[in-house]
Motif scaffolding. Structure first.
Motif, PDB file in Angstrom:
ATOM      1  N   LYS A 232       0.831  -1.200   0.000  1.00 11.57           N
ATOM      2  CA  LYS A 232       0.000   0.000   0.000  1.00 11.57           C
ATOM      3  C   LYS A 232       0.865   1.248   0.000  1.00 11.57           C
ATOM      4  O   LYS A 232       1.953   1.257   0.592  1.00 11.57           O
ATOM      5  N   VAL A 295       5.200   2.902  -2.453  1.00 11.53           N
ATOM      6  CA  VAL A 295       4.504   1.689  -2.007  1.00 11.53           C
ATOM      7  C   VAL A 295       5.429   0.926  -1.056  1.00 11.53           C
ATOM      8  O   VAL A 295       6.611   0.708  -1.354  1.00 11.53           O
ATOM      9  N   ASP A 331       0.188  -7.109   5.441  1.00 11.44           N
ATOM     10  CA  ASP A 331      -1.161  -6.623   5.141  1.00 11.44           C
ATOM     11  C   ASP A 331      -2.145  -7.794   5.205  1.00 11.44           C
ATOM     12  O   ASP A 331      -2.105  -8.702   4.369  1.00 11.44           O
TER      13      ASP A 331
END
Length: 427
Positions: A232, A295, A331
């Motif tokens: 992310k 990212v 994540d």
């Protein structure tokens, strides 16, 4: 009778001859000459010959204008710094004066007051040692309307080009004279910000284009995220700009100026043992700064680099920001039971989907009111796990989470990470 008459006429004529004549004005000076008493300070010497009279002196222009009144002097060797108007043809007038009035004026030879045009700075390039190389073009020499006049100095007698430098933190001005015809020079390292001017000079003065400010590039980075989440984007923001200061007292507190935008490059590395690598290019603006959104793919150090930059009249040396290490967490796309409420003894399904897709031994943990305690091993294969668990503890509602240990992704570390909490109520 005739004799008497003749005598009377003679007396009348004699009386006319003995009438006292009016006093004549003093004789004008001669041999009026001009020369330089000190060309470096524009101090002009005017000399003349007279009979010891008092004198008055002034400068006059060929177009008929007289910029100053008469200056009185009792010395026929007179030094003065005339505030001349540039680009004129001029001469000095001298009169002798006494109680009867002023003599006719005597004049020096005509001379011009032309100054050279301003050089054009074509490049200002910071050097690795902190110096600044200036390059310029020299304008054509001004037309000499009075060739060979007594105030013309030989070429090279005074510096034709001077690089003038003001270091604001040091509040010090220096001049570096350059040989005739020079078109480049290096300003030695001096405390920045500093202002440089290239001045074309002759015996009458000099002219310069706009100044070149040489200052430091500074970064002001916001704290940035405490950590990233794998896969992310995260936001690292700040501003890069040329450090401005209005006076020597506030140079360390000056605002940052980015003008139309300063290009910056983001760099990353895994550790101090690794080289810095390119990770993105951005632009920092005067008011909004910049915002980088890399990212997260593992714990890395981040920093920003700005090359030497040139604005309208400002140049800066290259600059590198401080670095910041940002760890990365795994994540969890999915972590939880298939139901929130179950009967005691009922089988419930636990599903886990975590990135990066490592194969590790995770753990199902429950909150005991003070800390998370592991209650069951969860085998995670390529980031996924599915297992059935029997509900226990009638009449309880318990918070659970799944935790995965630290792992690596292409050599970059992923921190031990716990998922969001989820609950199970047993009836």
């Amino acid at each position: 009778m005739r004799k008497f008459a003749a005598t009377a006429v003679a007396a009348v004529l004699l009386g006319a001859v003995q009438t006292v004549p009016a006093h004549a004005a003093p004789a004008p000076p001669t041999e009026v000459q001009v020369s330089w008493a000190d060309a470096a300070t524009s101090l002009m010497r005017v000399s003349w010959t007279d009979a010891g009279a008092s004198n008055k002196v002034r400068i006059e222009y060929q177009d008929g204008t007289v910029p100053t009144g008469w200056l009185a002097t009792s010395d026929n060797d007179f030094n003065h710094d005339w505030a001349v108007q540039w680009g004129k043809t001029a001469r000095v007038a001298v009169v002798s004066t006494d109680a009867t009035g002023d003599s006719a004026a005597a004049y020096s030879p005509w001379f011009d007051t032309n100054i050279p045009g301003a050089p054009t700075v074509t490049a200002a390039v910071p050097q690795a040692d902190g110096s600044l190389r200036l390059t310029w073009t020299n304008p054509p020499a001004p037309k000499d309307s009075t060739p060979g006049d007594p105030l013309d100095l030989p070429v090279g007698k005074v510096g034709e080009v001077v690089v003038k430098v003001w270091s604001r933190p040091a509040d010090k001005t220096e001049q570096f004279s350059q040989p005739v015809g020079t078109t480049t020079a290096v300003v030695p390292p001096r405390p920045r910000p500093l202002t440089s001017r290239v001045i074309a000079t002759n015996e009458w003065g000099g002219s310069s284009p706009d100044a070149v400010d040489y200052t430091d590039m500074k970064f002001a980075l916001k704290a940035g995220p405490a950590y990233g989440v794998f896969g992310k984007p995260m936001t690292i923001s700040g501003i890069a700009g040329a450090l401005l200061c209005d006076n020597p007292g506030n140079c360390g507190k000056g605002r940052l100026f980015g003008g139309a935008g300063i290009p910056i490059t983001m760099q990353t590395r895994a550790s101090a043992a690794k080289p810095w690598e390119y990770a993105g290019r951005y632009t920092s603006f005067d008011l909004s700064g910049f915002e980088a959104r890399p990212v997260a793919v593992g714990g890395r150090e981040y920093r920003f680099y700005a090359p030497a930059w040139k604005g309208y009249s400002t140049v800066t040396a290259m600059a590198i920001s401080g670095s910041k290490y940002i760890p990365t967490l795994a994540d969890f796309a999915v972590a939880g039971f298939n139901v929130r409420t179950a009967q005691v003894g009922q089988m419930v399904k636990l599903t886990v989907d975590v990135k990066p897709g490592g194969t590790v031994k995770g753990a199902l943990q429950r909150w005991d009111g003070k800390s998370w305690r592991s209650v069951l091993t969860v085998p995670v294969v390529k980031g996924k796990a599915t297992m059935s668990i029997r509900a226990a503890g009638r009449g309880t509602t318990t918070q659970y989470r799944v935790a995965v240990p630290g792992m690596t992704y292409y050599g970059l570390p992923i921190q031990t990470t716990g998922s969001r909490a989820f609950t199970l109520t047993v009836r």
